[in-house]
Write a protein that holds these residues in place. Sequence first.
Motif, short mmCIF file in Angstrom:
data_model
loop_
_atom_site.label_atom_id
_atom_site.label_comp_id
_atom_site.label_asym_id
_atom_site.label_seq_id
_atom_site.Cartn_x
_atom_site.Cartn_y
_atom_site.Cartn_z
N PHE A 1 0.84 -1.19 0.00
CA PHE A 1 0.00 0.00 0.00
C PHE A 1 0.88 1.25 0.00
N GLU A 2 1.92 1.21 0.85
CA GLU A 2 2.84 2.35 0.91
C GLU A 2 3.63 2.50 -0.38
N MET A 3 4.04 1.35 -0.93
CA MET A 3 4.76 1.39 -2.20
C MET A 3 3.92 2.05 -3.28
N MET A 4 2.65 1.66 -3.29
CA MET A 4 1.73 2.22 -4.28
C MET A 4 1.60 3.72 -4.09
N SER A 5 1.42 4.15 -2.84
CA SER A 5 1.26 5.58 -2.58
C SER A 5 2.52 6.34 -2.96
N LEU A 6 3.66 5.76 -2.61
CA LEU A 6 4.92 6.46 -2.85
C LEU A 6 5.20 6.58 -4.34
N ALA A 7 5.04 5.45 -5.06
CA ALA A 7 5.32 5.47 -6.50
C ALA A 7 4.39 6.45 -7.20
N SER A 8 3.11 6.45 -6.79
CA SER A 8 2.18 7.35 -7.46
C SER A 8 2.47 8.80 -7.07
N TYR A 9 3.01 8.98 -5.85
CA TYR A 9 3.40 10.34 -5.46
C TYR A 9 4.46 10.88 -6.42
N PHE A 10 5.42 10.03 -6.77
CA PHE A 10 6.45 10.50 -7.70
C PHE A 10 5.88 10.77 -9.09
N LEU A 11 4.80 10.03 -9.45
CA LEU A 11 4.17 10.31 -10.74
C LEU A 11 3.45 11.65 -10.71
N VAL A 12 2.89 11.99 -9.55
CA VAL A 12 2.18 13.26 -9.44
C VAL A 12 3.14 14.43 -9.57
N ILE A 13 4.34 14.29 -8.97
CA ILE A 13 5.27 15.42 -9.05
C ILE A 13 6.16 15.33 -10.29
N GLU B 1 6.03 16.56 -13.19
CA GLU B 1 6.35 17.76 -13.96
C GLU B 1 7.21 18.75 -13.20
N GLN B 2 7.37 18.52 -11.92
CA GLN B 2 8.34 19.28 -11.12
C GLN B 2 8.07 20.76 -11.03
N ASN B 3 6.88 21.21 -11.40
CA ASN B 3 6.65 22.64 -11.21
C ASN B 3 5.97 22.85 -9.87
N GLU B 4 5.79 24.11 -9.52
CA GLU B 4 5.29 24.42 -8.18
C GLU B 4 3.93 23.79 -7.93
N LYS B 5 3.08 23.83 -9.00
CA LYS B 5 1.72 23.33 -8.85
C LYS B 5 1.72 21.83 -8.55
N SER B 6 2.54 21.09 -9.31
CA SER B 6 2.51 19.65 -9.12
C SER B 6 3.16 19.26 -7.80
N VAL B 7 4.16 20.02 -7.36
CA VAL B 7 4.77 19.70 -6.07
C VAL B 7 3.77 19.93 -4.95
N LYS B 8 2.99 20.99 -5.09
CA LYS B 8 1.97 21.28 -4.10
C LYS B 8 0.91 20.18 -4.09
N HIS C 1 -11.70 14.05 -0.67
CA HIS C 1 -11.46 13.97 -2.11
C HIS C 1 -10.47 15.02 -2.57
N GLY C 2 -10.09 15.94 -1.68
CA GLY C 2 -9.34 17.13 -2.09
C GLY C 2 -8.11 16.86 -2.93
N TRP C 3 -7.47 15.72 -2.72
CA TRP C 3 -6.23 15.47 -3.46
C TRP C 3 -6.49 15.10 -4.91
N LEU C 4 -7.67 14.52 -5.19
CA LEU C 4 -7.93 14.01 -6.55
C LEU C 4 -7.83 15.09 -7.63
N PRO C 5 -8.60 16.20 -7.50
CA PRO C 5 -8.54 17.19 -8.57
C PRO C 5 -7.19 17.89 -8.68
N GLN C 6 -6.32 17.70 -7.72
CA GLN C 6 -4.99 18.29 -7.86
C GLN C 6 -3.98 17.29 -8.38
N ALA C 7 -4.09 16.05 -7.87
CA ALA C 7 -3.07 15.06 -8.22
C ALA C 7 -3.28 14.51 -9.63
#
Lengths: 317, 675
Positions: free
Chosen positions: B141-153, B155-162, B228-234
């Motif tokens: 579960f943690e692996m999944m969250s972590l790997a997907s976290y790296f996919l979310v960021i 693009e490395q811009n401020e928005k995606s890091v946030k 749900h707050g993370w969905l429309p951002q991530a």
Amino acid sequence: MQGLEMPSPDWIALAVFQALFMIGLAPLATGFTRVLRAKMHSRKGPGVLQDYRDIAKLLRRQEVAPNPSGLVFKVMPMVLIATMLLVGMALPTVTNSSPFPIAGDVITDIYLFAIFRFFFSLSGLDSGSVYAGVGSSRELTLGVLVEPILMLSIFTMALSAGTFDLGYISTYMATETWQVPGAVLLAGAACAFAVFIEMGKLPFDSAEAEQELQEGPVTEYSGSGFALVKLALGLKQLVVAQLFLALFIPFGKAAELTFSGVLMATPILLAKLFVVFLIAGVIENSVARTRFLKTYHLTWVGFGIAVLGFIFYLIGL
Amino acid sequence: MTSLDFLLLSIILYVAAACGSLLFYKQEALASKLSGVLGTCAGIAGIAASIPTLLSGEVIVKAIYSPFYFSDFVIRLDGLSAFMLMVISLLVVATSVYSISYMKEYFGKGAYAMGFFMYSFIASMVALVVCDNAFYFIVFFEMMSLASYFLVIAEQNEKSVKAGLQYFLIAHAGSVLIMIAFYILYRETGSLNFAEFAKAELTDMQASAVFLLAFFGFGAKAGIITLHGWLPQAHPAAPSHASAMMSGVMVKIGVFGIIKVSIDFLGAETAWWGYVVLAFGCVSSVLGVLYALAEHDIKRLLAYHTVENVGIILIGVGIGMIGIAHDMPILATLGLLGGLYHLLNHAVFKGLLFLGAGSVIYRVHTKDMEKMGGLAKLMPLTAIAFLIGTMAISALPPLNGFVSEWFIYQSLLTMSKEGTLAMQSAAPIAVVMLAITGALACMCFVKVFGICFSGGARSPQAAKATEVPMTMVFGTGSLAVLCIILGVGSPWIAPVISTVASTLVDTQAVTVTQGFALIPSDASQAILSTPVIVITLTALFIVPIALVAMFKGPKMASRNAGDPWACGYGYEDKMSVSAGGVTQPVRSMFKPLYTLRKRIDPAPLMAKTLAGTTNGAGSLEPQFDNKMILPVVALVQRVGRVVQNLQYGDFRAYCLYIIVALLVLLFVPLNLGVN
């Protein structure tokens, strides 16, 4: 109740026949509305057959579509007619059971109406015209407002009869004693309100009012495409009216599928349709258009009645 | 090969795809091709592994060597996990093929790393659904969250890091709750194996606590409303094929977890649990679609629709749980069938829509719908696939979205008809919520398709778009075909899912088909045959065609030219209705619900707490310096300054020092004893 089955050939024949009959009748129904409006405006309008003449003439005309329009714009009139015919096949109009129960379940029918709405409004956006686009937006908004009323009132009926099948609800209403008459009456009122909106009448919609919004998404249609859309809109009015009749006023229909029974039931059906269109026409022509953004005040009332109907069902009134 | 072999092969291929992508970090084109192909094969192996169990209902359990003494690594392939495996694998095949071309966008921006995270993300999900031990479950579960976290960021811009930070916070708040729930179960059973968890004997209080912890923990992953707050951002921040996987599959892991804990472990004994799930489902579905309507960013919009569809799935699951608690196996099976069917359907059409959005972004390079328009003519294949997706998600018959909602409606009728007063009154609320959701979804997707693909081009980039490469067309097209198959083929698919549902309920299979038609266990309630509807609808097209042919006459050919009517003024492209314009009436009518949006999202609060904590830590850390080191330094410096005064470089002063020193030395030695 015995279970539903795939319809036998003679039932399918009846289904096809009644659907075709309805499409043939559609211009008459809209023509009748026009005559009624002219009478109430105290002017001498065209005859009751005018819409037949209009459609026949339009069918022979060239089609002109604006530049941005594409595939959706092209297929929309046919999709509208096909979906409404399918609902028309499923309705128990002259018999107590649905001739085509495969599509005779209320949920399926309501979602078939959704196909109609989906393509109708999408074609407005597809034409690229701003007036058609605004018309689409309004059509969709009305859908949002009407759907809960329609669904809740029909759900109350489905609960009373214990089934979602139109034919079974119809049979229950026609042949058995109502367990909860108060609930049925209130649900009927709410459903009538929803059906009235779905027929595209004032004060919610004004098909022949100001030119910039005339019939919303239809703005850009011309020629044979326009003829088909006109036919489809008339057909939809007939179909929703009969949906209401099948659910709430299912009397005088044939219990079995016999030629004489169907023949007897047809004039009764026509009389009922006459009354429905008369009432709808009178209401339509005696009210003014509401401001669109305030429409939801009115539909809340309809929803309130539907909720009340359900509460009546719960307490067994 | 047995199912287990295929499963193992699938996981090995995912790991190979991940490592292969990393290995060729210097040749990104090769890396993305390699990982795409390996991923596709892995997906196919996954499908092969799941089919036997789904068809036969056979449960495979196998313990594998575990390096940790406290937990066994048990693999369990039962109905539910095979079903999840199937959902994941189906989507993987489409997205992997799609990614082969799509990754070109990310060359030079770390495409190889994205490949690595993508396939480790998928591998951890596959391992998660088949593992049968709490320790490994949490690890995956943690692996999944972590790997997907790296996919979310990515693009490395401020928005995606946030966005990534917010996602990270909520994901981990969720996993803490899950860990506590598992800990309670562990304490009662003394084992970390799920098989033992299922036998746990808990008091009512404990069971409810475990349920609530798991519900909100997994709910955070599923994106139920308020969490749900993370969905429309991530989702918008990740690459499109990754957002397809996140939205199509990862949020379903949340639903999977809820089913696993509340039905599998706890047996769904208490009725109010079901009502909680049902209520959250209803609210999520309506608010999710309502918030989607207001969006102009196509991927944010789709992300909000995920909230909506998870809501619909949870309505089904909630009905199932209520059914189990009241010992009504038919109701329970029907509800779960609706929920699971919708889970599969949502994965397919949402995957399709995200990939379609990705194709559009690939060409137009913007997520803003107002800058698209007229793409249907330029990208016809993508447009047709996308149209099928929008129709499926709007639940239009005979596509797949309709079939699952039909089952949910049927189960609601059954529930209201035969249940207690609470069930009788809960059902119509859910019916109304579903109806509103349906109408709003219809509106929203008319808007999406109409604004992006119809009408005229709204920007120069949109005007010169071209069809995307064939691999990308395959990605969207195959899912579109699947939408049709899952809808039209429902009489053959529903029984399979029904069997999965009935094993969860632990009852005899419920009849849901009769010939080519679907029935909700009782043919007197309703009957639906999607194949027959397709045939009839197609046949009915003859009527308008015949009408037109009949009145053909000597008319001129149809003309497709000229501007739309603009009330007599010259037409401009800007005149066509905007995305905001389409939804304006609804936004004004439902204004109060929109103001809720910011208030119910705990993410800002969490972010603020985190900021407070880091600030606190930031100010605490120098305290040590300030209070202990700095005073000493200051003292030394002060002494130094005083001493400094003694030596300011004046020759006369030094002479004075020498004289003073001599004088002192003349007198002092006597006292010191120096002679």
